[in-house]
Design an enzyme around this catalytic site. Structure first.
Site, short mmCIF file in Angstrom:
data_model
loop_
_atom_site.label_atom_id
_atom_site.label_comp_id
_atom_site.label_asym_id
_atom_site.label_seq_id
_atom_site.Cartn_x
_atom_site.Cartn_y
_atom_site.Cartn_z
N HIS A 121 38.62 42.92 40.37
CA HIS A 121 38.11 42.38 39.10
C HIS A 121 36.64 41.96 39.18
O HIS A 121 36.21 41.12 38.41
CB HIS A 121 38.99 41.21 38.64
CG HIS A 121 40.38 41.64 38.24
ND1 HIS A 121 41.44 40.77 38.16
CD2 HIS A 121 40.87 42.87 37.92
CE1 HIS A 121 42.53 41.46 37.79
NE2 HIS A 121 42.21 42.72 37.65
N THR A 193 49.73 35.57 43.53
CA THR A 193 49.46 36.25 42.26
C THR A 193 50.70 36.18 41.37
O THR A 193 51.82 36.31 41.87
CB THR A 193 49.00 37.71 42.45
OG1 THR A 193 48.92 38.34 41.16
CG2 THR A 193 49.93 38.52 43.36
N ALA A 236 50.34 29.47 49.87
CA ALA A 236 49.67 30.44 50.73
C ALA A 236 49.10 29.79 51.98
O ALA A 236 49.27 30.31 53.10
CB ALA A 236 48.54 31.11 49.93
P1 OAD Z 1 47.48 33.67 38.04
O1 OAD Z 1 46.81 32.41 37.66
O2 OAD Z 1 48.08 34.50 36.98
O3 OAD Z 1 48.64 33.35 39.08
C1 OAD Z 1 48.41 32.48 40.15
C2 OAD Z 1 49.67 32.46 40.98
O4 OAD Z 1 49.42 31.66 42.11
C3 OAD Z 1 50.87 31.84 40.24
O5 OAD Z 1 51.98 32.71 40.36
C4 OAD Z 1 51.13 30.53 41.01
O6 OAD Z 1 52.51 30.22 41.12
C5 OAD Z 1 50.55 30.87 42.37
N1 OAD Z 1 50.08 29.71 43.16
C6 OAD Z 1 49.62 28.51 42.76
N2 OAD Z 1 49.26 27.75 43.81
C7 OAD Z 1 49.50 28.52 44.91
C8 OAD Z 1 49.34 28.32 46.32
N3 OAD Z 1 48.83 27.17 46.82
N4 OAD Z 1 49.70 29.32 47.16
C9 OAD Z 1 50.20 30.50 46.67
N5 OAD Z 1 50.37 30.73 45.37
C10 OAD Z 1 50.02 29.76 44.50
O7 OAD Z 1 46.43 34.50 38.93
P2 OAD Z 1 46.36 36.06 39.21
O8 OAD Z 1 47.70 36.63 39.47
O9 OAD Z 1 45.31 36.24 40.24
O10 OAD Z 1 41.91 38.50 35.46
O11 OAD Z 1 45.84 36.58 37.83
C11 OAD Z 1 45.53 37.92 37.68
C12 OAD Z 1 44.36 38.07 36.74
O12 OAD Z 1 44.63 37.40 35.49
C13 OAD Z 1 43.07 37.41 37.20
O13 OAD Z 1 42.34 38.21 38.10
C14 OAD Z 1 42.33 37.21 35.93
C15 OAD Z 1 43.46 36.63 35.12
O14 OAD Z 1 43.34 36.65 33.77
C16 OAD Z 1 40.87 38.61 34.63
O15 OAD Z 1 40.18 37.68 34.28
C17 OAD Z 1 40.62 40.04 34.22
#
Ligand code: OAD
Length: 250
Positions: A121, A193, A236
């Protein structure tokens, strides 16, 4: 399976893999104080993606969009990589067939010393000419604070845009190609994620379809949880630390 057994199994799989692909998301940076997008405290609870993270939003109100990105740049600038970034950086240096694909734009994997990061991204630390003027490169690094918002293209005087991928925009071709190769692996591990944003969310399934052992590390269940070979419910920074301690125990 107990949490210890799950960590031991993941450590064995990682140790035995000659090609290990890790896909990361915002949860990896949570312990560094960088807010995630979804879930409790997530950015998309207080902001709407269609106001801030689409080409249309930018063209409607470039100053608002830039204020949001400038705020995130300053927040990340003050943050430091956490143990999750450090373990993955160590694997990138130690394991020959290691590949890291991240959806994160914060640059913390790179700051931790991870080699060959594939950024799906884009980067908070890059900018591009919104008009795509001929004088400017496609995108370039710009890490200083901006003298004015919205910042201007030094080549044509038009608007600069953040070097990130917005909703509705294609993933950079080189990243897609690298991901296509990376799903050909023995172990594919998704960390932090929500596994809802495509095409990144499809990489685990693609790896599984090619016969990889798939695993997830996340404190919450995601759409991938039921489909992976091993789902570890945890943070994580803690789970990767525990796996690394097993891998490096003498
Ligand atoms: P999200 O914010 O959708 O998801 C974050 C994930 O991390 C969630 O499933 C949480 O449960 C988990 N989480 C929280 N704390 C954590 C920890 N300490 N260890 C492990 N996991 C933890 O983020 P992404 O999946 O990265 O795109 O989102 C994907 C995309 O959506 C991003 O790149 C962004 C967003 O909109 C754009 O802006 C195009």
């Amino acid at each position: 399976m107990t949490a210890d057994d799950a960590i031991a199994l993941l450590a064995r799989k990682v140790a035995a893999a000659s090609r290990l692909t890790v896909l990361t998301g915002a949860g990896v940076s949570a312990a560094s104080g960088v807010p995630t997008f979804r879930g409790p405290g997530g950015l998309w609870r207080s902001f709407r993606p269609e106001d801030l993270a689409t080409p249309e939003a930018f063209d409607r109100d470039p100053r608002l969009v830039w204020e949001w990105y400038a705020w995130r740049r300053e927040l990340v600038r003050k943050a430091s990589p956490n143990r999750a970034h450090e373990v993955l950086a160590a694997w990138s240096r130690r394991m020959r067939g290691f590949r890291l694909i991240t959806q994160n734009v914060d640059g913390l994997h790179e700051r931790a010393g991870t080699e060959n990061v594939v950024r799906f991204h884009g980067s908070l630390w890059e900018v591009a000419c919104r008009g795509g003027c001929a004088g400017a490169p496609r995108a370039w690094r710009y890490e200083q604070a901006f003298p004015e918002l919205p910042p201007r293209c030094p080549h044509c005087g038009g608007l600069l845009r953040p070097g990130v991928v917005w909703f509705g925009e294609p993933i950079p071709a080189a990243a897609l190609e690298a991901a296509g190769e990376a799903v050909d692996c023995d172990v594919c591990l998704a960390v932090g994620t929500s596994a809802v944003v495509h095409p990144a969310a499809g990489l685990l399934a693609a790896a599984r379809a090619r016969g990889a052992f798939t695993a997830e590390i996340n404190p919450e269940a995601t759409p991938a949880t039921g489909a992976v070979s091993l789902a570890i419910s945890g943070r994580a920074e803690e789970v990767l630390d525990a796996v690394e301690r097993r891998l490096t125990a003498v």
